[in-house]
Design an enzyme around this catalytic site. Sequence first.
Site, PDB file in Angstrom:
ATOM      1  N   HIS A 176       0.820  -1.231   0.000  1.00  0.00           N
ATOM      2  CA  HIS A 176       0.000   0.000   0.000  1.00  0.00           C
ATOM      3  C   HIS A 176       0.843   1.265   0.000  1.00  0.00           C
ATOM      4  O   HIS A 176       0.327   2.348  -0.266  1.00  0.00           O
ATOM      5  CB  HIS A 176      -0.935   0.004   1.214  1.00  0.00           C
ATOM      6  CG  HIS A 176      -2.042  -0.993   1.095  1.00  0.00           C
ATOM      7  ND1 HIS A 176      -3.323  -0.632   0.769  1.00  0.00           N
ATOM      8  CD2 HIS A 176      -2.051  -2.342   1.209  1.00  0.00           C
ATOM      9  CE1 HIS A 176      -4.085  -1.719   0.715  1.00  0.00           C
ATOM     10  NE2 HIS A 176      -3.327  -2.772   0.974  1.00  0.00           N
ATOM     11  N   ASP A 388       3.324   9.637  -0.644  1.00  0.00           N
ATOM     12  CA  ASP A 388       2.147   8.858  -0.243  1.00  0.00           C
ATOM     13  C   ASP A 388       1.925   7.745  -1.249  1.00  0.00           C
ATOM     14  O   ASP A 388       2.050   7.983  -2.462  1.00  0.00           O
ATOM     15  CB  ASP A 388       0.908   9.775  -0.236  1.00  0.00           C
ATOM     16  CG  ASP A 388      -0.040   9.463   0.901  1.00  0.00           C
ATOM     17  OD1 ASP A 388      -0.077   8.294   1.319  1.00  0.00           O
ATOM     18  OD2 ASP A 388      -0.737  10.380   1.366  1.00  0.00           O
TER      19      ASP A 388
HETATM   20  P1  ADQ Z   1      -3.117   6.161   4.937  1.00  0.00           P
HETATM   21  O1  ADQ Z   1      -1.708   6.606   5.150  1.00  0.00           O
HETATM   22  O2  ADQ Z   1      -3.933   5.972   6.146  1.00  0.00           O
HETATM   23  O3  ADQ Z   1      -3.180   4.841   4.054  1.00  0.00           O
HETATM   24  P2  ADQ Z   1      -5.026   7.594   3.091  1.00  0.00           P
HETATM   25  O4  ADQ Z   1      -4.987   6.853   1.823  1.00  0.00           O
HETATM   26  O5  ADQ Z   1      -5.137   9.059   2.895  1.00  0.00           O
HETATM   27  O6  ADQ Z   1      -3.755   7.343   3.992  1.00  0.00           O
HETATM   28  O7  ADQ Z   1      -6.278   7.097   3.934  1.00  0.00           O
HETATM   29  C1  ADQ Z   1      -6.632   7.729   5.143  1.00  0.00           C
HETATM   30  C2  ADQ Z   1      -8.056   7.342   5.513  1.00  0.00           C
HETATM   31  O8  ADQ Z   1      -8.296   7.843   6.824  1.00  0.00           O
HETATM   32  C3  ADQ Z   1      -9.074   7.964   4.588  1.00  0.00           C
HETATM   33  O9  ADQ Z   1     -10.066   6.999   4.277  1.00  0.00           O
HETATM   34  C4  ADQ Z   1      -9.676   9.129   5.417  1.00  0.00           C
HETATM   35  O10 ADQ Z   1     -11.059   9.356   5.186  1.00  0.00           O
HETATM   36  C5  ADQ Z   1      -9.471   8.643   6.834  1.00  0.00           C
HETATM   37  N1  ADQ Z   1      -9.268   9.807   7.735  1.00  0.00           N
HETATM   38  C6  ADQ Z   1      -8.299  10.729   7.688  1.00  0.00           C
HETATM   39  N2  ADQ Z   1      -8.458  11.656   8.666  1.00  0.00           N
HETATM   40  C7  ADQ Z   1      -9.559  11.284   9.339  1.00  0.00           C
HETATM   41  C8  ADQ Z   1     -10.236  11.815  10.479  1.00  0.00           C
HETATM   42  N3  ADQ Z   1      -9.839  12.898  11.163  1.00  0.00           N
HETATM   43  N4  ADQ Z   1     -11.326  11.149  10.899  1.00  0.00           N
HETATM   44  C9  ADQ Z   1     -11.751  10.033  10.268  1.00  0.00           C
HETATM   45  N5  ADQ Z   1     -11.153   9.495   9.197  1.00  0.00           N
HETATM   46  C10 ADQ Z   1     -10.064  10.111   8.748  1.00  0.00           C
HETATM   47  C11 ADQ Z   1      -2.220   3.935   3.475  1.00  0.00           C
HETATM   48  C12 ADQ Z   1      -1.159   4.572   2.553  1.00  0.00           C
HETATM   49  C13 ADQ Z   1      -1.843   5.423   1.505  1.00  0.00           C
HETATM   50  C14 ADQ Z   1      -2.829   4.559   0.713  1.00  0.00           C
HETATM   51  C15 ADQ Z   1      -3.760   3.783   1.652  1.00  0.00           C
HETATM   52  C16 ADQ Z   1      -4.598   2.749   0.900  1.00  0.00           C
HETATM   53  O11 ADQ Z   1      -0.255   5.362   3.324  1.00  0.00           O
HETATM   54  O12 ADQ Z   1      -0.892   6.005   0.631  1.00  0.00           O
HETATM   55  O13 ADQ Z   1      -3.619   5.403  -0.101  1.00  0.00           O
HETATM   56  O14 ADQ Z   1      -3.020   3.072   2.635  1.00  0.00           O
HETATM   57  O15 ADQ Z   1      -3.787   1.911   0.154  1.00  0.00           O
END
Ligand code: ADQ
Length: 510
Positions: A176, A388
Amino acid sequence: MTPSENETENRLIIVSNRLPVTIARDKSGQWQVSEGSGGLVTAMAPVLRDRGGLWIGWSGMANGDRETLKNLLDSTTEDTGYRFEPVILTEEEVDHFYKGFSNEILWPLFHDLQTRCNFDPAYWDAYQRVNRKFALCICDIIKARDHIWIHDYHLSLVGRELRELGVYSKIGYFLHIPFPSPDLFFKLPWRFEILKGMLAYDLIGFQTLRDRRNFVQCLHLIYKGIVIRGRGKVLRTQIDGREISIGWFPISIDYEEFAKNAKKDEVRERAETIQKEMNVQHIVLGVDRLDYTKGIPERLAAFELALEQYPELQGNTSLLQLVVPSRVHIPKYMELQEKVEIQISKINGRFGRPGWMPVHYMFRAIDNRELLAFYRAADIAFITPLKDGMNLVAKEYCAANVDGNGVLILSEFAGAKDQLHRGALLVNPYDIKAVAQALRQAVLMDLHQRKMRMQTLRKSIRRQDVYWWVDAFLEAVFVHKLKGFPRLTDHLEQRHLSYRQMESSYRHDE
Ligand code: ADQ
């Protein structure tokens, strides 16, 4: 479908470091299980619901009694058609495998932040031991025709361990996070073991073409003369007589679900309330897990510079920064939280005045409905990670932007850039002057251009949503066994078809 029926078919076994649930004691001291959130959960839950199957992972707590945990987990999956299987980790394993090797070595190195790495040899031993533990847990449960799908950087060696335990089933692996360039990867003291270990899988999946290219370059460096065949999404090679596929599959979100929920009256009303309460012309939104890769301090510095260089933004533009707590027991993450909070209070102290707060800040998990309302209320999404794997927030913002007039400012170092570059304003997050300029450009952008760009963004996410991602990956790894394994997109088509049939039959009745 009953479990016994399920077991005769080729079940899907999902394996990730964490189970998609959070377990905590409530006020009365009773254990409570709540649904986890995040991309992996959103992606996999519908697959498991359709197919039945099993999700194996750690509960998130050190130690714990297996039977109690199992009972708790079974009670949450009673009506779901799938089951959870916990892997129990000791405190030492949590420290060395999870906080140590995974989060102090692989996480920073794979995000190009080598100076943050702590290459402690004790971590490596624990990493191998825990990967073995996961493999043993899978071995206890697996049946001959099961399909195994391992997720992410914590578990890169589970395939190798399974092969050593005599498992010959097809195994897929999806990373990921980004895969670094050879220059960085070869800094890892255990680079050969990790790389060779990953080759135990039948399919190794990456988020982007760049990640796959980095991996292939590393292979060329250690296997002189290796032949890698194919073009397009999936390449193939043979090592020790085994065929291995290497592909890239950009993860996505359930676009339709996001768009449908964002259109609900309750979300629209809440979004209007947020806009009224913030009382500015331009709401700029940042949503991140607390992590130094997300570039929050750099973003705040760019926002501060924008207020300084473009004073016309003062009084009518506010940044709403939501941060979900993550890895809060790791000192570096606590330091980051402190740094962000000091920076925010400095900006507010410097520019704020009665009736206008430059930065609004929330440090907590937000429920889904509220998050959608924030997405809908925001005029500009400010998504500037230093690096990311994908960044699902960028996709969620666009899917929820049902009015179609939001602007996405996106880091060129987010994997999502590959699909969203045509509609987004791309920035280098380290170049705070350019980021400040992009913010001004977003504020000044006319409605026609906003709409055109957002339409392009939404179309691209809709076309390659999470169902497309799951299908593409499963087909690439289990292609020979997919007979009778319904594609998720087929289900959707059927759903849409039956809906259309239903519609036409109503018309007929009239
Ligand atoms: P993450 O590093 O967690 O994932 P991301 O893909 O942006 O990053 O996902 C974050 C999730 O957390 C989103 O679904 C978002 O809605 C949720 N979120 C963020 N802030 C929040 C808050 N305050 N309250 C509730 N929910 C919140 C890892 C990798 C990424 C990759 C994903 C999926 O680091 O690059 O996109 O896995 O493969």
